[in-house]
Enzyme design. Structure first.
Site, PDB file in Angstrom:
ATOM      1  NE  ARG A 113     -22.417  25.992  19.442  1.00  0.00           N
ATOM      2  CZ  ARG A 113     -22.118  27.211  18.979  1.00  0.00           C
ATOM      3  NH1 ARG A 113     -20.870  27.560  18.715  1.00  0.00           N
ATOM      4  NH2 ARG A 113     -23.062  28.103  18.799  1.00  0.00           N
ATOM      5  CE  LYS A 148       4.955  30.659  25.060  1.00  0.00           C
ATOM      6  NZ  LYS A 148       5.231  31.752  26.013  1.00  0.00           N
ATOM      7  CE  LYS A 180      12.657  29.136  22.156  1.00  0.00           C
ATOM      8  NZ  LYS A 180      11.276  29.033  22.653  1.00  0.00           N
ATOM      9  CD  GLU A 210      15.180  32.727  24.130  1.00  0.00           C
ATOM     10  OE1 GLU A 210      14.182  32.245  23.573  1.00  0.00           O
ATOM     11  OE2 GLU A 210      15.517  32.412  25.285  1.00  0.00           O
ATOM     12  CG  ASP A 231      13.477  36.056  25.745  1.00  0.00           C
ATOM     13  OD1 ASP A 231      12.312  36.275  25.359  1.00  0.00           O
ATOM     14  OD2 ASP A 231      13.754  35.303  26.695  1.00  0.00           O
TER      15      ASP A 231
END
Lengths: 299, 299, 299, 299, 299, 299
Positions: A113, A148, A180, A210, A231
C-alpha cells in the site's frame, strides 16, 4: 525487458543519500502504515513464503515514482528483486506491467500500500502535467508548477511535474526572488522592492515581480526586473503587456498566473498571448490519483 | 468573535505531544519551503514590521486543519495572535473569514504558503467527505476512508475525513485484521485464514474478510468473521449478500468496496443495498484542494 | 547447526524497516554505552584482530531477543558471522550455546554488553511468561500482558511475552477501547461511556469495560460491551460474574485483573473461575533478568 | 508542602536540554503508548474537562523519577499544575502522596501510564539501591551499579541508583578504563594491557584491572593499576587480596564483583573483607517495580 | 501552589523554526559537550545558585553569532535573562561587553564553552570578512565566500560573512549553476554545457561558467553565460578578460577566483582589474577564532 | 598500495555504528551542500557516466579524515571504489596522491566539496598538532587539545589531534573533573571544591584543579588534587610550581595553559619548565585548512 542495473539496486537498498528518493521519507511512510506490525499478514502468511507479482497500470497516463516504490519494497525486503519495465516519464497504457517483483511474501504484502500510494500520487501528477504541457505544445509557453504542493512531498512532486514534461518554478522561498504585493507594500514601492532585492540577492539569482496592472509592468521594467509575472490579467491585457515588455527588453521572461486551471483550451489561449511561462497550482494540489495495482502470481 | 483560548495557544506553539497536529511534521513542512531562508521577504520587509490579516475561504465547503495552520504560523512567530473564527468540521462559505492573524510581518509571510497548503488539502478532504456522507444520509450506511492516503499525512487526512462527517477504516496494518485474496491463498482457504487470524489477534480486534463471490460470503460466515467486505460486487449481488448475512448473524458488519467513487448517486444506490459501510479511496487520494487565501490588511 | 539464512543476515545488517527489531533503537542503545569510544578496547586490542565466541545461557529458561542481539553485533561489524543455535521462544538449559559469533574482535567486545542487555531482559520476560502460561495450561484462561512496560521497549517486551507463550493485551492507547472508572465518571455512567465508545470507534475495534462490582457487570452487559474486565474481585465474585456473563451472552470475553501476580498457584485459582484472560503487569515490569554471557575462544 | 520551583517547572516542560530528564526520551515513550491517539479517552471524556488528582505510593520505599513523570504530563498538557510533594531520593511510605496534579483531564489520563511506568521503574531501582547501601553502612564499602542497564534508560537508571544512596560505576565504555580477561589475552599480558591503557588514556582517567586470582593482583600492582577489581573470589581470597594491596599501595581502590547479588547478608559479608566498592548488576537489571498509582478526585 | 508563569513565552519561542539559528544544531552542540552531565559543576555548585556575568570581547573585530550564543544559554536555562549589548555585524573593541547574562549558575557554566565556541568562530569569520571587504572598498568588486565551509555550519558561516560586510556565493549545489571543467568535459564543450544548463535550470537561475583561458571567455560569451568566473588568471589576463566582456555584454557579471587569499594588498590588486566579485575560500576555511570570554561577577 | 576491500567498502557506507566517522554527520553535511539537488551536474553530466580521479595533497602536512571523505563519497555512490593511498596520521607531501576514486561521475562530483571540506579541515588540525608536538619532542611535555572545538565536530577534531601526534584533554564536561575559579568561588574554597568533587566523582575519574597563583597550588596539593593546571603563569612561576609539586607528590600531573599559542619556540620554553601537559585551544579553533583537491582523469 530492461531491469534496474545492479548498481541502482544496491543504492536503493542501502543508505545512499538522494535528495529526491529520500530513504527517511520512505521509512516514515512505512512506519505510518505498518505501525506495530501487519497483523493480517503475520497471522496468515507463513514466514519464509516467497511471492512474485507485477505492478500494473489501471489507466492510461504518464508514470512517475517507480524508484520510490522500489525503495519502499526494498526497505521491507532488501533482497527483493525488482525489475522496472516502465520508466519514470514514460507514457503507459491501462493493463501495462510497470515492474515485476520477487521476494519475501510477507514483506511485499506489507509494503504494497505504501509503495502504491507514492506511485499513484506521483503518476497522477505526471499525467496531469503531461496533459497540460501538451496543450501548449508548439508555442513558446512552458507550463510550470507552484509551491502549492503536499507538505512533505515537495521534492517528489516537483520531480513528477518534470517527468510529465512540465517545468518547475521555485523549489522554495530560498530559490529565487518573487516580489508580491505584500512585499511591495512593505518596501514602499515596486521600484524600492526590486532595488532591495537586487542588493540582497546573490549574483546568480534573478528577480521576478508580480504585476496586476499595466502600470506595474512599466514600473517593473523601469526597476530592472528580470522576470515579470502577469497575475490574474485578461488575455487581452496579457497580450498588451507582452508586447510592451518585448519592445522594451527582449531578455525579460514573462510568466502568466492566477486561476488559469488545468483546462487545455484555457491553457492554449493563455499560451497564445505570447508569455514564456504559465504556472498552475492544480498540477500538484488537485491532480487525481493514477490507478495502479499489485497483482501476485497464483502459486 | 471567539479566539483560541490561551491554553490551546500555549499548547500548539509549545512542544506539546499531539498525535494529530504533530510539531515535527509542521517543522519539516516549513523547512521544505523555507530552505535556507525566505530571500524575498528578508530583502523587502524591514525587520520588526508588524502585520495583520485574515484567512479567507474562497469557496463553499467544510474546513479542516485550522489548528495545523495555526501551529505553522506559531513555529515562525511564537508570539503571533491567532484567532480561529471558524472551527474544524464547520461548513463555511466563499468569502468567510476563517481566522485572523496578527504578528511579525516577515514570519507570517514566510509561513503563509505552508500553512495554507495544509489547510487547503485538509479542507478539500473534509469537503469531499461531507458531500459523500450527505449522499448516504438517512440510510444505515456510513462512508469510510481507506489506507490510500498521502504518505506522511495519514493521521491528518483521517482526521479531515472525520471532520467532514465520514468515518475511518483502519489507521494502519496494525489496527485491525482485514483478510484479502493473497492472505487466503497463502493460508490455503478462507476458513484457515480466519482461524489463524483469530488465534493471532488480540481479544480486542475484530476479523474482517474480503469476499468477491457469494460462496466466499458463506465461507466467511461459517468461519466466524466479524466483518464482511463485499468487493467489486454488483448492486444485486450486494443486496443478496446482505440478505444472506443478516439472516445468518445480525451482528456481522457489512462493508461495500471497490470502484464506487465519490459520486452521490452511486453512493446512494450502494447504500440502498443495506450495507453498513462504504469505503472510498477517493476521499483521500483524489480530493481537489479547497481554495483558501491569506489577505493582509493595508497599512 | 542451523545458521540465520543469508537473507536474514543481509536484512539485519542493512536499513531494513522492522517494527520489532528496530535499528534505531539498537543504535541508540549502542551509542548510550559506547559514547565517544570504547577506551579499553581501543587501547588494548590491536586493530584487525579477529575473535570468535559463543553466547551461553547461564540458567534454564526461554530465550527471546536473539535477532536483536545479532542486530547490535552487526551494527558494530556488518561482516560478523552470527549463527543462531537456539531460536526465540525455545526452552534452553544452563550452559547451552545460544549463538556463535565470528568477527572483528574490537567490534564484538564493544557490542557485547549492549547485545546481552537486550537478550537478558527479553529472555527474562519470556521465561516468566512461560512459567505463568504453564500455570493456566489446560484451562480456557490465557495469560496476557499489560501496558506496564519499560519506556522505549514496549514492542520488544510484548514480543518477548509472545515468545514465552503468553498473549498480548493492547499495544497502546490507540489499539482498542478499555473503559475504566475515570472514563465512566466523566461520561456520566457506564452505559453512556460504552455508547460513546461505540460511536467513536472503528468497526474493527471491540469495547472492553472494567467492572469492580456485580452491578457494573450487569450494566456493562446491558450496554453491549464486547469484553468485560473483572478488576480486583475475589475468586467467588469472579465465579459469580462469569456465570452471569456466560448466561447472558456467551460471546462476551472475560478478563481478570488486579494484583494477581506471577504466582503459579494464584494463577491456577483465577483460571479456575472460568475467565478467558488473566492480565499480569509483572510479566514486563518485574521479570528478573535471564543470565547470559559471551565467551570468547582462547586464541 | 514544597513544590517544584518555578524555574525547574518551566525547564522540564520546555525544550530545555537536560542530560538526565531527556525530553526526546519522554516523547518517544509517549508516542509508543499513545500511538495514533487515546481512543477511550477521546470517546468518553469531553474536550475541556478539568481533572485533579494525586500520585500515591502503594508501598514503602525510595522514590526516584518524579521530574521525569512531571515532564511526561507536561508534554501532554504544558499548562498542567504539578506540585511535587515528595522529592527524588526521599524515603516514602505506602499511601503517601508523591505529587498533586491539576490540568486537562484528557491529557492527564493519556499521560498516566507512561508517567507511572517511568516512576515505578526508577523508584524500584532506588528502593533496591537503598536496601543494598544500608547493608554496607558503617563499612568503607560503597555499593555501585554496572553497565547491565535497560537499553535506552542508562542515564535515568544510574540517576535512580544515586537517589537510592548507592554510587555509579562507569557510565559507558568511554568513561574509564576497565581491563578484563579478553583485553589481557589480546594484549599478551596483564602488564602489557595496563601499559597500553596508560599510553592511550587521557590524564584524567584511572586504569582498573579485573583480577580473578592472587597472581593477577600482584601483576596488576606491578603494572601500576589504579583500581583492582576482584572478580568471583571467595571471601577469604578477597580478604587476602585486600591485605596484599593495602600493604603495597594504600591509594589503590579495590572493587569486589561477581554473583554477589542484592542479598543484605551477603553484601555485609563482602563489605567485611575490606573492599572499597561492591558492584551489583541486580540494582538495574532485576529491581522489581515500585508500585505507584494516580488517583483522580471525584468530581 | 505556584503555577507556571510567563515562562510560557520563553518556552514557546524556544521551538521557533529559524533557518539560521537552528535549535537542533544548538542542542547537538550542547549534547556533544555536556555528554552525560557536567561533573564539575554538579559537584561544586549548589543547585539553585544564581549567577550573573558578561560576555567580553578580548580583541578588536566584528561580532557575529550573539543570537546563537543566547540560544545555547536558553536551552540550558529558559529563564535566563540575556541582554545583547552589541549586535551582530557591529565593530567591537577589546574589553567591550557584548552581552550580559543572569540566570541559574549551573546552567550558565555548563553552557559557557558551547556558546563561546559558536560566538568565537562566527566572529572570527565576520572579522576576517570585514577586513577583506575593506580592502576592496571604493571599487565595484564585492568579496564573496565559497562552499568551503565547515560541515554542519554552512548557514551560520555564510551569515557571519554577511555580518562582516562581504557577500555570499552559492549556498549549495542547488542554488545556482556553476559550470566547471569537469562539467564541460562531460558535456563535450563549454557551449554544450551552457545549453544544457539553460534547458535544465529554472527561469530564476543564472548560469555561471568557470574560465581559465581567454578562449574560454569568448566561448562562454558566445554561449550566453550570465556570469563568468575567471579562475587562476594573472592580473593582466583578468584585466584583458574584463575589457573583452564589458565590450561584448555589459550585463555579464565577472567573478575572480583561485588562490587569491585574504591579503588586503592582493585583494586591492584584483579589485583593480575591474571584476565584480572576488571569491575567497579563506573567509570560512581559515579564519582564526575571535577571542571572547565569559566573566562572572564576584558574589 | 593497500585498498579497502570491496566488502568492507560496501558495508562502511551502510549503517555501521561508528562513534568517530558518524554516518549521520556525513549525511547532514551532504544534505547541507546538495540541498534539493546538484543543478549543474544534473544538467551537464549524462546519467551513467563513469569517472575516476585522485585526491591530491596541495601542501606538505599530516593527513586526517580520509575515512570520513570515503564515507561521504560512498553515501552518494555505495559502489564507488575508493583506495586509500595515504592513511590518517601519515606525513604527506605536496602533490602526493592520498586516495584514488572510481565511480559514478555525477555522484563523485556532487560529493566532492563535502568530502574535501572534512578532509581539509581535519588535516589542517593534524598538521598543526604535529608541528606543536614536534616542538616539545624530547621533553616530558605532551601537547593536548581543549574543548574549544567546532560545534558538531568535537569527536572528529579530537581524532585529528591524535592523528597529528598530540593528545586529548577532556572529551566533554562528563569526561573528568576540572575545577575552575567559578567552581571554587561557589564551593567556598578550593579545598571544599576538591572535597565535593571527590565525593561526587566515580572512582575512575581524577580531579584536576586550575591554579593561577602559588598559594592555590599549595591548597590544591593539600586538598589532594590529582592534576594541577597552571593557568596563565610566567615561565618562572611555572618552574617554581613544578618544583613544589614534584617535591610534594611525584604522582601529581601538571598541566600548563593560557595563551600559550601554537608557536614552536614558546611551546619549547613552556615544556622546559617541566610540566607534563601543555593545552592549546589553537589546535582546534584556529588551524588553517590543509589544501587538498580532487583531480578527475581526462576521458
Amino acid at each position: 525487458m530492461p531491469s534496474m542495473p545492479d548498481t541502482a539496486a544496491a543504492r536503493t537498498s542501502a543508505v545512499a543519500f538522494d535528495p529526491i528518493f529520500d530513504v527517511e521519507l520512505a521509512r516514515r511512510a512505512l512506519a505510518e502504515d505498518v505501525g506495530r506490525g501487519d497483523l493480517t499478514t503475520e497471522a496468515t502468511i507463513p514466514a519464509g513464503t516467497r511471492a512474485q507479482g507485477r505492478i500494473l497500470a489501471k489507466a492510461d497516463g504518464v508514470v512517475a515514482g517507480l524508484p520510490m516504490a522500489a525503495l519502499v519494497f526494498r526497505l521491507m525486503d532488501p533482497d527483493a528483486r525488482i525489475s522496472l519495465i516502465a520508466h519514470d516519464g514514460e507514457r503507459v497504457s491501462r493493463g501495462q506491467t510497470l515492474a515485476t517483483l520477487e521476494g519475501d511474501a510477507r514483506a511485499l504484502l506489507t509494503a504494497e500500500r505504501t509503495a502504491l500510494n507514492f506511485l499513484g500520487r506521483l503518476s497522477g501528477i505526471a499525467t496531469l502535467a503531461a496533459r497540460c504541457a501538451a496543450a501548449t505544445a508548439g508555442t513558446r509557453a512552458r507550463v510550470v508548477d507552484t509551491r502549492k504542493t503536499t507538505p512533505g512531498l515537495r521534492t517528489l512532486e516537483k520531480y513528477a511535474v518534470r517527468m510529465g514534461g512540465a517545468a518547475n518554478h521555485r523549489a522554495g522561498l530560498d530559490d529565487g526572488i518573487l516580489i508580491k504585493d505584500n512585499h511591495i507594500a512593505a518596501a514602499g514601492s515596486l521600484g524600492a522592492a526590486v532595488a532591495r532585492a537586487r542588493a540582497h540577492a546573490s549574483h546568480l539569482i534573478k528577480v521576478e515581480v508580480e504585476c496586476e496592472r499595466a502600470a506595474q509592468v512599466d514600473e517593473a521594467l523601469e526597476a530592472g526586473a528580470d522576470v515579470i509575472l502577469l497575475d490574474n490579467m485578461s488575455d487581452d491585457a496579457m497580450r498588451a503587456a507582452v508586447a510592451l515588455i518585448r519592445a522594451r527588453d527582449p531578455r525579460v521572461v514573462i510568466e502568466a498566473s492566477g486561476n488559469i486551471g488545468a483546462d487545455p483550451e484555457r491553457l492554449a489561449a493563455v499560451a497564445a498571448t505570447g508569455v514564456d511561462l504559465i504556472s498552475l497550482g492544480a498540477l500538484t494540489h488537485s491532480a487525481p490519483v493514477f490507478d495502479v495495482s499489485l497483482e501476485f502470481d497464483a502459486r
